[in-house]
Design a protein around this motif. Sequence first.
Motif, PDB file in Angstrom:
ATOM      1  N   VAL A 135     -82.441 -49.928   6.236  1.00 50.69           N
ATOM      2  CA  VAL A 135     -82.732 -48.982   5.164  1.00 50.69           C
ATOM      3  C   VAL A 135     -84.117 -48.404   5.421  1.00 50.69           C
ATOM      4  N   ALA A 136     -84.226 -47.087   5.344  1.00 47.60           N
ATOM      5  CA  ALA A 136     -85.510 -46.410   5.508  1.00 47.60           C
ATOM      6  C   ALA A 136     -85.823 -45.618   4.246  1.00 47.60           C
ATOM      7  N   ILE A 137     -87.078 -45.673   3.817  1.00 54.72           N
ATOM      8  CA  ILE A 137     -87.524 -44.977   2.610  1.00 54.72           C
ATOM      9  C   ILE A 137     -88.660 -44.038   2.965  1.00 54.72           C
ATOM     10  N   ASN A 138     -88.616 -42.821   2.444  1.00 52.17           N
ATOM     11  CA  ASN A 138     -89.670 -41.836   2.670  1.00 52.17           C
ATOM     12  C   ASN A 138     -90.931 -42.254   1.922  1.00 52.17           C
ATOM     13  N   SER A 139     -91.947 -42.677   2.653  1.00 48.45           N
ATOM     14  CA  SER A 139     -93.145 -43.237   2.029  1.00 48.45           C
ATOM     15  C   SER A 139     -94.140 -42.185   1.554  1.00 48.45           C
TER      16      SER A 139
ATOM     17  N   ILE B 263     -85.729 -35.454   2.427  1.00 48.49           N
ATOM     18  CA  ILE B 263     -85.028 -36.726   2.661  1.00 48.49           C
ATOM     19  C   ILE B 263     -85.731 -37.841   1.886  1.00 48.49           C
ATOM     20  N   SER B 264     -84.994 -38.511   1.035  1.00 50.94           N
ATOM     21  CA  SER B 264     -85.584 -39.608   0.268  1.00 50.94           C
ATOM     22  C   SER B 264     -85.419 -40.947   0.981  1.00 50.94           C
ATOM     23  N   GLY B 265     -84.321 -41.091   1.721  1.00 55.57           N
ATOM     24  CA  GLY B 265     -84.079 -42.356   2.407  1.00 55.57           C
ATOM     25  C   GLY B 265     -82.792 -42.314   3.189  1.00 55.57           C
ATOM     26  N   MET B 266     -82.511 -43.403   3.855  1.00 57.88           N
ATOM     27  CA  MET B 266     -81.274 -43.498   4.613  1.00 57.88           C
ATOM     28  C   MET B 266     -80.859 -44.957   4.755  1.00 57.88           C
ATOM     29  N   CYS B 267     -79.571 -45.146   4.997  1.00 57.72           N
ATOM     30  CA  CYS B 267     -79.038 -46.495   5.206  1.00 57.72           C
ATOM     31  C   CYS B 267     -78.063 -46.458   6.368  1.00 57.72           C
ATOM     32  N   ILE B 268     -78.304 -47.311   7.352  1.00 54.45           N
ATOM     33  CA  ILE B 268     -77.407 -47.460   8.497  1.00 54.45           C
ATOM     34  C   ILE B 268     -76.818 -48.860   8.411  1.00 54.45           C
ATOM     35  N   LYS B 269     -75.507 -48.922   8.269  1.00 55.60           N
ATOM     36  CA  LYS B 269     -74.857 -50.218   8.043  1.00 55.60           C
ATOM     37  C   LYS B 269     -73.939 -50.567   9.198  1.00 55.60           C
ATOM     38  N   ALA B 270     -74.197 -51.717   9.805  1.00 56.27           N
ATOM     39  CA  ALA B 270     -73.325 -52.249  10.849  1.00 56.27           C
ATOM     40  C   ALA B 270     -72.567 -53.449  10.284  1.00 56.27           C
ATOM     41  N   GLU B 271     -71.800 -54.105  11.127  1.00 51.90           N
ATOM     42  CA  GLU B 271     -70.952 -55.190  10.644  1.00 51.90           C
ATOM     43  C   GLU B 271     -71.760 -56.370  10.132  1.00 51.90           C
ATOM     44  N   ASP B 272     -72.849 -56.705  10.828  1.00 52.81           N
ATOM     45  CA  ASP B 272     -73.597 -57.896  10.444  1.00 52.81           C
ATOM     46  C   ASP B 272     -75.079 -57.634  10.197  1.00 52.81           C
ATOM     47  N   THR B 273     -75.465 -56.374  10.111  1.00 56.56           N
ATOM     48  CA  THR B 273     -76.859 -56.043   9.835  1.00 56.56           C
ATOM     49  C   THR B 273     -76.934 -54.642   9.239  1.00 56.56           C
ATOM     50  N   ALA B 274     -78.081 -54.312   8.681  1.00 56.41           N
ATOM     51  CA  ALA B 274     -78.261 -52.981   8.094  1.00 56.41           C
ATOM     52  C   ALA B 274     -79.733 -52.604   8.162  1.00 56.41           C
TER      53      ALA B 274
ATOM     54  N   ALA C  66     -98.717 -37.194   4.027  1.00 54.58           N
ATOM     55  CA  ALA C  66     -98.054 -37.835   5.177  1.00 54.58           C
ATOM     56  C   ALA C  66     -99.028 -38.650   6.020  1.00 54.58           C
ATOM     57  N   LYS C  67    -100.264 -38.163   6.173  1.00 55.26           N
ATOM     58  CA  LYS C  67    -101.227 -38.891   7.008  1.00 55.26           C
ATOM     59  C   LYS C  67    -101.643 -40.213   6.369  1.00 55.26           C
ATOM     60  N   ASP C  68    -101.505 -40.323   5.065  1.00 54.11           N
ATOM     61  CA  ASP C  68    -101.869 -41.557   4.368  1.00 54.11           C
ATOM     62  C   ASP C  68    -100.660 -42.422   4.016  1.00 54.11           C
ATOM     63  N   ALA C  69     -99.483 -41.917   4.314  1.00 50.89           N
ATOM     64  CA  ALA C  69     -98.261 -42.618   3.913  1.00 50.89           C
ATOM     65  C   ALA C  69     -98.085 -43.919   4.690  1.00 50.89           C
ATOM     66  N   GLU C  70     -97.474 -44.887   4.040  1.00 57.40           N
ATOM     67  CA  GLU C  70     -97.260 -46.202   4.648  1.00 57.40           C
ATOM     68  C   GLU C  70     -96.265 -46.112   5.797  1.00 57.40           C
TER      69      GLU C  70
ATOM     70  N   LEU D 216     -90.509 -48.339   5.968  1.00 56.65           N
ATOM     71  CA  LEU D 216     -91.249 -47.383   5.145  1.00 56.65           C
ATOM     72  C   LEU D 216     -91.902 -46.406   6.103  1.00 56.65           C
ATOM     73  N   TYR D 217     -91.574 -45.119   5.953  1.00 53.11           N
ATOM     74  CA  TYR D 217     -92.039 -44.131   6.939  1.00 53.11           C
ATOM     75  C   TYR D 217     -91.926 -42.738   6.330  1.00 53.11           C
ATOM     76  N   PRO D 218     -92.852 -41.823   6.699  1.00 49.48           N
ATOM     77  CA  PRO D 218     -92.723 -40.430   6.239  1.00 49.48           C
ATOM     78  C   PRO D 218     -91.500 -39.775   6.891  1.00 49.48           C
ATOM     79  N   LEU D 219     -90.536 -39.383   6.091  1.00 55.11           N
ATOM     80  CA  LEU D 219     -89.282 -38.847   6.614  1.00 55.11           C
ATOM     81  C   LEU D 219     -89.187 -37.326   6.497  1.00 55.11           C
ATOM     82  N   GLY D 220     -90.279 -36.699   6.069  1.00 55.23           N
ATOM     83  CA  GLY D 220     -90.274 -35.249   5.966  1.00 55.23           C
ATOM     84  C   GLY D 220     -89.760 -34.770   4.615  1.00 55.23           C
ATOM     85  N   ASN D 221     -89.778 -33.472   4.415  1.00 54.38           N
ATOM     86  CA  ASN D 221     -89.343 -32.887   3.150  1.00 54.38           C
ATOM     87  C   ASN D 221     -87.821 -32.954   3.010  1.00 54.38           C
TER      88      ASN D 221
END
Length: 251
Positions: A61-65, A48-59, A198-202, A41-46
């Motif tokens: 996910v980031a969310i714009n807080s 972008i709502s989120g992202m997902c990086i997927k590897a073979e055995d792990t992933a 953003a300064k108060d975002a998780e 959970l992180y401020p990702l800027g204007n």
Amino acid sequence: MNLLEAACQASRFRHELNEDATSPIDIFALTSSIESLSLFLYPLGNGISGMCIKAEDTAVVAINSTMSRGRQRFSLAHELYHYRYGKSGETAICSTRLSVSDTADVEQAADRFASYLLLPLGAYEDRLEEAKARKGKLELADLIWFEQQYGISHQTMLWRLTADGFITPVENLALKEGVKREARRLGYDTELYRIIDAKDAERKILGHYVQMADKLFEQNKISNGKYDELMLAGFRSDIVYGDEEDDQVDD
């Protein structure tokens, strides 16, 4: 992907997470429990709502807080589509704009999946049909009831009802304004709709990252100092230094 296929995929994923067919779900708690998935959970800027990086055995996910809590829940459900159905090695960076295209692209598929994961088919149709028959149209209060019960943003609710044909694009526009005021009037907390500065975002990491660091420390593969470093890098000072709530008596 058509709407029925999206609903079926969402229903299967609910089953995989040991959830029933129509009840509201705690999407953050469920995601944190998925093995091999780390949630940021992180401020990702204007834009972008989120992202997902997927590897073979792990992933990851980031969310714009900085988004409202309701929008964060939808974005997390959207990223879970990329996690569940994306290919290994793929990275998806997703816009805050909901897909309105009729083309069968992956972002539209993820939006539809997210919508049905949070608000499944069969959970709302009868109540809304009844309200529409009784009053001749749907009112803001009808939508807010579902938004509060299922933890979804007003934008998402309007998008879903328009896609399902419950309201027209003209009715969509008429129902856009005044949601927080109406929610307060109905006695609800408006936290679901509040945009966060953003300064108060998780800023926090949950799930696999924390669990793996803990496992490495228990197996003496990393030092206490390295463990603390990893936790602080993941914005988990509460694990390193404790939390004032730790001393409170559990209810």
